[in-house]
Design a protein around this motif. Structure first.
Motif, mmCIF file in Angstrom:
data_model
loop_
_atom_site.group_PDB
_atom_site.id
_atom_site.type_symbol
_atom_site.label_atom_id
_atom_site.label_comp_id
_atom_site.label_asym_id
_atom_site.label_seq_id
_atom_site.Cartn_x
_atom_site.Cartn_y
_atom_site.Cartn_z
ATOM 1 N N LEU A 1 0.826 -1.212 0.000
ATOM 2 C CA LEU A 1 0.000 0.000 0.000
ATOM 3 C C LEU A 1 0.860 1.262 0.000
ATOM 4 O O LEU A 1 0.531 2.240 -0.678
ATOM 5 C CB LEU A 1 -0.930 0.007 1.212
ATOM 6 N N THR A 2 1.950 1.255 0.750
ATOM 7 C CA THR A 2 2.847 2.408 0.773
ATOM 8 C C THR A 2 3.317 2.756 -0.629
ATOM 9 O O THR A 2 3.314 3.928 -1.034
ATOM 10 C CB THR A 2 4.071 2.123 1.663
ATOM 11 N N ASN A 3 3.709 1.733 -1.381
ATOM 12 C CA ASN A 3 4.213 1.972 -2.734
ATOM 13 C C ASN A 3 3.099 2.382 -3.687
ATOM 14 O O ASN A 3 3.315 3.202 -4.577
ATOM 15 C CB ASN A 3 4.936 0.722 -3.243
ATOM 16 N N TRP A 4 1.920 1.802 -3.517
ATOM 17 C CA TRP A 4 0.763 2.246 -4.302
ATOM 18 C C TRP A 4 0.549 3.750 -4.106
ATOM 19 O O TRP A 4 0.410 4.496 -5.072
ATOM 20 C CB TRP A 4 -0.494 1.510 -3.823
ATOM 21 N N THR A 5 0.514 4.157 -2.856
ATOM 22 C CA THR A 5 0.201 5.545 -2.536
ATOM 23 C C THR A 5 1.293 6.491 -3.018
ATOM 24 O O THR A 5 1.012 7.553 -3.578
ATOM 25 C CB THR A 5 -0.020 5.715 -1.025
ATOM 26 N N TYR A 6 2.556 6.105 -2.788
ATOM 27 C CA TYR A 6 3.635 7.013 -3.186
ATOM 28 C C TYR A 6 3.762 7.087 -4.702
ATOM 29 O O TYR A 6 4.043 8.155 -5.252
ATOM 30 C CB TYR A 6 4.968 6.580 -2.575
ATOM 31 N N LEU A 7 3.566 5.979 -5.394
ATOM 32 C CA LEU A 7 3.585 6.008 -6.855
ATOM 33 C C LEU A 7 2.478 6.915 -7.381
ATOM 34 O O LEU A 7 2.692 7.706 -8.310
ATOM 35 C CB LEU A 7 3.412 4.593 -7.403
ATOM 36 N N LEU A 8 1.302 6.826 -6.774
ATOM 37 C CA LEU A 8 0.191 7.696 -7.172
ATOM 38 C C LEU A 8 0.510 9.153 -6.841
ATOM 39 O O LEU A 8 0.129 10.067 -7.583
ATOM 40 C CB LEU A 8 -1.089 7.254 -6.463
#
Length: 298
Positions: free
Chosen positions: A74-81
């Motif tokens: 989720l961290t990577n999902w959010t930061y990529l977004l």
């Protein structure tokens, strides 16, 4: 402020329509050069850290089949977004100021273009989402023996510092009912985590779940935790963002009304008589950037 909240509770405010598209490509201080530099700096910063997360973190040591698991967190999902949103804002800024003179002129009859709607959608998700990621990581996932590297600091701390500063800089409005977008993002990740585990997926350490707190081998406990996060914590966080954005708008109007800006009115309505002593007066559609020209339910 209470009147501003009351006026927000209108089903038409669920949409991504706004009568003043200019607000989405300008700063509160209405300084074009500064805002352009701000957008380029943060777009570059976030893209660089997405790339560095593959180098500074041990992802390069894994096989290609394991490296793809970067995308399950989720961290990577959010930061990529967040990086995509920052790039979108930078591109939209230069495109609008170069090619859409009608929007730059702040003509109120100009319809909201699709690319600014996309920008607003991403803005709502990453602003609330970044605060949620930071809160969950440091309150639930972080352990005292965890090594804190530069990537983790950027993904779990600087992300929220950025969106907080951005709330003070950008003139982009925040609508109360737009909590639905980060909620849908949270629900989408919850469904993904469940399907991923049911399909036999493992995290980077080979454990049969992505996060221990979302271990679907304990379905009722995980469902309860996910529901509280998606349907209670996220709306509450978005409410805090909305109130903060409303307060920032009023403070900017206070500063302008007290003579802190250049003489003369601008297209955004400086000098309309808002002062530091009348913050409790009845909020009208023209009293602040946040409340200006909202779709009225009355």
């Amino acid at each position: 402020m209470l009147r501003g909240v009351k006026r927000e509770v209108c089903l038409s405010n669920l949409t991504l329509q706004h009568p003043r598209p200019y607000l989405f490509v300008t700063a509160q201080c209405d300084h074009r050069i500064f805002y352009g530099c701000w957008r380029v700096f943060w777009a570059t910063y976030h893209v660089i850290w997405v790339l560095l997360s593959w180098v500074l973190e041990p992802w390069v040591l894994y096989s290609s089949s394991e490296r793809v698991k970067w995308f399950i967190y989720l961290t990577n999902w959010t930061y990529l977004l967040l990086a995509v949103q920052a790039v979108t804002e930078a591109v939209n800024f230069f495109c609008v100021h170069s090619l859409r003179e009608d929007i730059v002129a702040d003509q109120q009859a100009v319809p909201m273009p699709w690319y600014l709607k996309l920008q607003w959608l991403l803005y709502n998700i990453v602003t609330t989402g970044s605060f949620m990621v930071t809160a969950w990581y440091w309150a639930v996932l972080y352990k005292s023996d965890t090594e804190i590297g530069a990537v983790r600091v950027s993904f779990h701390a600087v992300n929220s510092v950025y969106v907080l500063l951005n709330l003070f800089v950008t003139a982009t409005p925040t609508r109360l009912l737009h909590f639905i977008y980060p909620v849908l993002f949270g629900v989408a990740y919850t469904l993904f985590s469940a399907l991923y585990q049911l399909g036999g997926g493992t995290n980077i350490r080979g454990e049969p779940y992505i996060y221990r707190v979302t271990d679907w081998s304990r379905p009722w406990k995980t469902l309860l935790m996910s529901s509280l996060s998606n349907f209670l914590a996220i709306p509450f966080m978005h409410l805090l963002v909305f109130l903060l954005r409303l307060m920032v708008g009023r403070l900017w109007e206070c500063w302008r009304g007290s003579g802190g800006s250049e003489e003369g009115e601008t297209r955004r309505g400086r000098g309309r008589g808002v002062t530091c002593v009348d913050l409790g007066q009845r909020m009208t559609e023209s009293s602040s950037i946040q409340a200006e020209l909202l779709v009225s339910c009355e």
